[in-house]
Design a protein around this motif. Structure first.
Motif, PDB file in Angstrom:
ATOM      1  N   UNK A 130       0.863  -1.185   0.000  1.00 14.93           N
ATOM      2  CA  UNK A 130       0.000   0.000   0.000  1.00 14.93           C
ATOM      3  C   UNK A 130       0.901   1.236   0.000  1.00 14.93           C
ATOM      4  N   UNK A 131       0.298   2.400  -0.320  1.00 11.73           N
ATOM      5  CA  UNK A 131       1.071   3.649  -0.357  1.00 11.73           C
ATOM      6  C   UNK A 131       1.535   4.010   1.060  1.00 11.73           C
ATOM      7  N   UNK A 132       2.838   4.211   1.220  1.00 17.20           N
ATOM      8  CA  UNK A 132       3.348   4.778   2.466  1.00 17.20           C
ATOM      9  C   UNK A 132       3.205   6.288   2.373  1.00 17.20           C
ATOM     10  N   UNK A 133       3.983   6.887   1.489  1.00 13.71           N
ATOM     11  CA  UNK A 133       3.772   8.288   1.139  1.00 13.71           C
ATOM     12  C   UNK A 133       4.324   8.565  -0.244  1.00 13.71           C
ATOM     13  N   UNK A 134       3.913   9.701  -0.785  1.00 11.62           N
ATOM     14  CA  UNK A 134       4.287  10.060  -2.153  1.00 11.62           C
ATOM     15  C   UNK A 134       4.617  11.544  -2.190  1.00 11.62           C
ATOM     16  N   UNK A 135       5.671  11.887  -2.901  1.00 11.12           N
ATOM     17  CA  UNK A 135       6.069  13.294  -3.040  1.00 11.12           C
ATOM     18  C   UNK A 135       6.304  13.586  -4.515  1.00 11.12           C
ATOM     19  N   UNK A 136       5.570  14.536  -5.056  1.00 19.52           N
ATOM     20  CA  UNK A 136       5.683  14.854  -6.487  1.00 19.52           C
ATOM     21  C   UNK A 136       6.036  16.323  -6.684  1.00 19.52           C
ATOM     22  N   UNK A 137       6.822  16.586  -7.721  1.00 22.58           N
ATOM     23  CA  UNK A 137       7.166  17.963  -8.091  1.00 22.58           C
ATOM     24  C   UNK A 137       6.808  18.195  -9.549  1.00 22.58           C
ATOM     25  N   UNK A 138       5.983  19.187  -9.794  1.00 28.54           N
ATOM     26  CA  UNK A 138       5.659  19.594 -11.161  1.00 28.54           C
ATOM     27  C   UNK A 138       6.562  20.749 -11.550  1.00 28.54           C
ATOM     28  N   UNK A 139       7.024  20.732 -12.797  1.00 24.45           N
ATOM     29  CA  UNK A 139       7.857  21.841 -13.276  1.00 24.45           C
ATOM     30  C   UNK A 139       7.179  22.443 -14.499  1.00 24.45           C
ATOM     31  N   UNK A 167       0.071  12.344   0.575  1.00 21.95           N
ATOM     32  CA  UNK A 167       0.286  12.711  -0.830  1.00 21.95           C
ATOM     33  C   UNK A 167       0.703  14.179  -0.885  1.00 21.95           C
ATOM     34  N   UNK A 168       1.937  14.429  -1.266  1.00 21.13           N
ATOM     35  CA  UNK A 168       2.452  15.800  -1.300  1.00 21.13           C
ATOM     36  C   UNK A 168       2.694  16.248  -2.740  1.00 21.13           C
ATOM     37  N   UNK A 169       2.371  17.497  -3.008  1.00 21.19           N
ATOM     38  CA  UNK A 169       2.529  18.024  -4.360  1.00 21.19           C
ATOM     39  C   UNK A 169       3.206  19.382  -4.299  1.00 21.19           C
ATOM     40  N   UNK A 170       4.273  19.521  -5.062  1.00 21.27           N
ATOM     41  CA  UNK A 170       4.971  20.800  -5.140  1.00 21.27           C
ATOM     42  C   UNK A 170       4.976  21.251  -6.604  1.00 21.27           C
ATOM     43  N   UNK A 171       5.047  22.545  -6.824  1.00 18.71           N
ATOM     44  CA  UNK A 171       5.129  23.055  -8.190  1.00 18.71           C
ATOM     45  C   UNK A 171       6.168  24.155  -8.225  1.00 18.71           C
ATOM     46  N   UNK A 172       6.976  24.149  -9.291  1.00 23.70           N
ATOM     47  CA  UNK A 172       7.971  25.212  -9.426  1.00 23.70           C
ATOM     48  C   UNK A 172       8.154  25.581 -10.880  1.00 23.70           C
ATOM     49  N   UNK A 173       8.712  26.756 -11.108  1.00 25.29           N
ATOM     50  CA  UNK A 173       8.995  27.185 -12.479  1.00 25.29           C
ATOM     51  C   UNK A 173      10.382  26.661 -12.868  1.00 25.29           C
ATOM     52  N   UNK A 174      10.768  26.923 -14.106  1.00 26.57           N
ATOM     53  CA  UNK A 174      12.100  26.516 -14.560  1.00 26.57           C
ATOM     54  C   UNK A 174      12.945  27.751 -14.866  1.00 26.57           C
ATOM     55  N   UNK A 175      12.649  28.811 -14.119  1.00 23.94           N
ATOM     56  CA  UNK A 175      13.449  30.049 -14.198  1.00 23.94           C
ATOM     57  C   UNK A 175      13.596  30.565 -15.630  1.00 23.94           C
TER      58      UNK A 175
END
Ligand SMILES: [Zn+2]
Length: 197
Positions: A130-139, A167-175
């Motif tokens: 089963x899912x323990x935890x998940x960390x995602x980054x969108x660029x 469930x963690x979600x991060x978003x960042x630009x690509x400068x």
């Protein structure tokens, strides 16, 4: 690189077959399939990138994101869901999304990415995890995702059958550099931890 690998293989006490396997060389004669069943945790990484083109919808985590362009892809081009699928498949030691869900198979052709996620989750449960935890980054350079981040996270949690707190979600630009920074592509990275049920 190759010379150090060669030296590793030549170390006393390690047979060629033991040194050339990646999963079992410290545990002696245990087979890899047996070892994988007994692992209490499995970690997986996923990466995906799609070209952005005018005239296509932008779907992220199953949510329609208003933008002047979207992903040109055979399915709905959902970069986040594809990436999460690859992370789960990777943790299970399975081939990648393109091999598990080939677009040449009518079963998967044109399927929304939620179908791939549900199948990856089914395979995960079938393997006893089963899912323990998940960390995602969108660029992505544009648009700003902050107004939709919670909706995307909630929908992803629901598709995974996981509590939103893991469930963690991060978003960042690509400068503003390269295709990502020039609004010509979108990418995502995901790390997932699976736990034995
Ligand atoms: Zn993709």
């Amino acid at each position: 690189m190759s010379s150090s690998l060669y030296q590793f293989k030549k170390e006393p006490g390690l047979s060629i077959s033991a040194a050339s396997t990646t999963a079992t060389h410290v545990d002696g004669p245990t087979t890899s399939s047996k070892a994988s069943k007994t692992l209490p945790f499995r970690v997986g990484h996923g990466f995906d990138l799609h070209r952005l083109e005018p005239g296509y919808p932008l779907i992220i985590g199953g949510i329609d994101v208003p933008h002047d362009r979207g992903c040109e892809a055979h399915s709905d081009g959902d970069v986040l869901l594809h990436c999460v699928v690859d992370a789960i498949l990777g943790a299970l030691g399975l081939p990648d999304i393109g091999q598990i869900f080939p677009d040449s198979d009518p079963k998967w052709k044109g399927a929304p990415s939620s179908v791939f996620i549900k199948e990856a989750v089914r395979l995960m449960h079938e393997a006893g995890y089963e899912i323990g935890n998940l960390d995602a980054t969108l660029i992505l350079q544009r648009p700003k995702l902050s107004p939709l981040k919670e909706s995307i996270r909630a929908n992803l949690s629901e598709l995974l059958g996981a509590d939103p707190s893991v469930v963690n979600l991060k978003a960042k630009t690509h400068e503003k550099v390269d295709s990502l920074g020039e609004n010509r592509s979108i990418a995502a990275h995901t790390v997932v931890l699976l736990m034995k049920k």
